[in-house]
Design a protein around this motif. Structure first.
Motif, PDB file in Angstrom:
ATOM      1  N   TYR A  21     -16.228   4.661  -7.047  1.00 16.39           N
ATOM      2  CA  TYR A  21     -15.109   5.367  -6.424  1.00 16.39           C
ATOM      3  C   TYR A  21     -15.557   6.386  -5.378  1.00 16.39           C
ATOM      4  O   TYR A  21     -14.825   6.652  -4.415  1.00 16.39           O
ATOM      5  N   GLY A  22     -16.735   6.968  -5.569  1.00 11.73           N
ATOM      6  CA  GLY A  22     -17.203   7.966  -4.616  1.00 11.73           C
ATOM      7  C   GLY A  22     -17.979   7.391  -3.452  1.00 11.73           C
ATOM      8  O   GLY A  22     -18.086   8.023  -2.395  1.00 11.73           O
TER       9      GLY A  22
ATOM     10  N   GLY B 112      -0.880   9.197  -8.333  1.00 10.67           N
ATOM     11  CA  GLY B 112      -1.973   8.257  -8.170  1.00 10.67           C
ATOM     12  C   GLY B 112      -1.625   7.035  -7.356  1.00 10.67           C
ATOM     13  O   GLY B 112      -2.522   6.338  -6.857  1.00 10.67           O
ATOM     14  N   ARG B 113      -0.346   6.745  -7.202  1.00  7.01           N
ATOM     15  CA  ARG B 113       0.060   5.574  -6.418  1.00  7.01           C
ATOM     16  C   ARG B 113       0.038   5.852  -4.915  1.00  7.01           C
ATOM     17  O   ARG B 113      -0.018   4.916  -4.114  1.00  7.01           O
ATOM     18  N   SER B 114       0.109   7.119  -4.519  1.00  4.33           N
ATOM     19  CA  SER B 114       0.253   7.438  -3.095  1.00  4.33           C
ATOM     20  C   SER B 114      -0.968   6.997  -2.294  1.00  4.33           C
ATOM     21  O   SER B 114      -0.827   6.413  -1.203  1.00  4.33           O
ATOM     22  N   GLY B 115      -2.164   7.264  -2.804  1.00  3.40           N
ATOM     23  CA  GLY B 115      -3.371   6.906  -2.077  1.00  3.40           C
ATOM     24  C   GLY B 115      -3.534   5.412  -1.878  1.00  3.40           C
ATOM     25  O   GLY B 115      -3.740   4.959  -0.739  1.00  3.40           O
ATOM     26  N   PRO B 116      -3.478   4.609  -2.939  1.00  4.26           N
ATOM     27  CA  PRO B 116      -3.590   3.161  -2.760  1.00  4.26           C
ATOM     28  C   PRO B 116      -2.528   2.579  -1.839  1.00  4.26           C
ATOM     29  O   PRO B 116      -2.817   1.676  -1.047  1.00  4.26           O
ATOM     30  N   ILE B 117      -1.302   3.080  -1.921  1.00  5.50           N
ATOM     31  CA  ILE B 117      -0.243   2.567  -1.042  1.00  5.50           C
ATOM     32  C   ILE B 117      -0.565   2.888   0.413  1.00  5.50           C
ATOM     33  O   ILE B 117      -0.434   2.039   1.307  1.00  5.50           O
TER      34      ILE B 117
ATOM     35  N   THR C 295      -6.574  -1.110  -7.349  1.00  7.80           N
ATOM     36  CA  THR C 295      -6.775   0.149  -6.641  1.00  7.80           C
ATOM     37  C   THR C 295      -8.183   0.239  -6.075  1.00  7.80           C
ATOM     38  O   THR C 295      -8.384   0.645  -4.917  1.00  7.80           O
ATOM     39  N   LEU C 296      -9.165  -0.131  -6.877  1.00  6.47           N
ATOM     40  CA  LEU C 296     -10.549  -0.092  -6.414  1.00  6.47           C
ATOM     41  C   LEU C 296     -10.760  -1.080  -5.274  1.00  6.47           C
ATOM     42  O   LEU C 296     -11.475  -0.778  -4.295  1.00  6.47           O
ATOM     43  N   GLY C 297     -10.136  -2.241  -5.361  1.00  7.43           N
ATOM     44  CA  GLY C 297     -10.226  -3.212  -4.275  1.00  7.43           C
ATOM     45  C   GLY C 297      -9.642  -2.682  -2.979  1.00  7.43           C
ATOM     46  O   GLY C 297     -10.197  -2.906  -1.895  1.00  7.43           O
ATOM     47  N   VAL C 298      -8.517  -1.981  -3.080  1.00  9.12           N
ATOM     48  CA  VAL C 298      -7.897  -1.387  -1.888  1.00  9.12           C
ATOM     49  C   VAL C 298      -8.814  -0.335  -1.282  1.00  9.12           C
ATOM     50  O   VAL C 298      -8.972  -0.256  -0.053  1.00  9.12           O
ATOM     51  N   LEU C 299      -9.457   0.467  -2.126  1.00  9.86           N
ATOM     52  CA  LEU C 299     -10.352   1.511  -1.637  1.00  9.86           C
ATOM     53  C   LEU C 299     -11.512   0.916  -0.842  1.00  9.86           C
ATOM     54  O   LEU C 299     -11.836   1.374   0.268  1.00  9.86           O
TER      55      LEU C 299
END
Length: 336
Positions: free
Chosen positions: A148-149, A25-30, A213-217
């Protein structure tokens, strides 16, 4: 004090393998955070590759749907005879063919429905991922699904019309005109409001990591050019999380994940996904090669028509619709 008031509430413990979800789960936000920083610090650099990052991201993420035919047996306690497996594959192919036909017959309505499905598919996948990771049922999933979507689908259309509209018209002629500015603004407002409410709820529940994470997205799809943002998201976020969930769903991996071993599950998934992935890739490659005839005129077709995107996207949509149905069953299992 009554017996009911003395009842002890036991926490729900996640099944073996939640460490895998946390790690993946960390790979996407990073990845998206890195792309966002690059876009902010060095403007213009992230757009140099054109649509190549999008194509690469789609190819990397292609295996995440390659074992759909095995998922129903994994999440069912009953044995699945060969006849039911064949029936499932036929239903998958029929749904895919019907989706392709709908795209060729009524491209704009089909694209609209597909984009709505994409929002639901991406959003429910993330809600189910969080539930599995934390060992808890989804709480108020509707706004979370939109939060998220929505960013991967709505933000590029609403905030990057100059980049996205030619692509929309390439896959469904007239689509950009059908998506009116007012409708884009309303969709954008709904998604941002859903993200704000979801972030505040996570903050109140002391899930600060999910808020970040949501903020990064949201920031990534607002700042990074859509081909690069979606390519990174699809490969490193959506597909990676789904593959991690598949590894946990496969009963054959249970003892490996309980012992903290990942090599065996990865090798098992690779064996299962290789042939379907090669078949899907070969089919798409044939479409591109067959349609790239000498009479094709890229100069008249526009910047996104160097390949037969209308047909390629129709086939991708055809693969996505039954895939989303299979994943929905996995998500329902998670929500119980």
């Amino acid at each position: 004090m009554t017996p009911a008031s003395r009842q002890v509430v036991r926490p729900v413990h996640p099944p073996p393998g939640d460490w895998l979800l946390r790690r993946v789960g960390r790979s996407g936000p990073i990845a998206l955070a890195g792309l966002t920083c690059l876009a902010l610090l060095v403007p213009g650099v992230t757009a140099w590759a054109g649509t190549l990052p999008l194509l690469v991201g789609l190819l990397i993420g292609l295996p995440h749907g390659a074992v759909d035919h095995l998922v129903p047996a994994w999440i069912s306690a009953k044995a699945r005879p060969l006849r039911r497996t064949v029936g499932l594959l036929l239903a998958y192919l029929v749904t895919a063919a019907a989706t392709v036909a709908l795209f060729l017959w009524a491209p704009v309505p089909a694209l609209t429905g597909f984009l709505i499905l994409a929002v639901l598919h991406f959003g429910t996948g993330d809600v189910a991922y969080h539930a599995e990771r934390d060992g808890r049922p989804p709480v108020r999933p509707v706004l979370a699904v939109l939060a998220y979507g929505g960013p991967p689908v709505v933000l590029p259309i609403a905030l990057w019309p100059g980049t996205v509209d030619p692509l929309l018209d390439a896959v469904a002629p007239g689509a950009s005109a059908a998506f009116a500015p007012t409708g884009r603004l309303i969709a954008l407002s709904v998604v941002l409001l859903a993200a704000l409410v979801t972030g505040l709820r996570d903050l109140a529940a002391r899930r600060g990591g999910d808020v970040a994470t949501l903020g990064v997205l949201v920031a990534a799809f607002a700042v990074v050019p859509p081909p690069l943002a979606f390519g990174g998201y699809f490969a490193m976020w959506h597909s990676a999380r789904h593959v991690a969930r598949l590894l946990r769903a496969d009963p054959g991996n249970r003892h490996h994940l309980a012992a903290g071993r990942l090599g065996g599950p990865i090798r098992r998934f690779t064996r299962q996904a290789t042939l379907p992935t090669i078949a899907a890739f070969a089919g798409l490659l044939v479409l591109v090669c067959v349609d790239a005839s000498p009479t094709f005129s890229p100069a008249a077709a526009g910047p996104y028509q160097e390949a037969p995107l209308h047909l390629v996207f129709a086939v991708l949509a055809g693969l996505t619709v039954p895939h989303a149905a299979v994943v929905a069953r996995l998500d329902v299992r998670t929500a119980r």
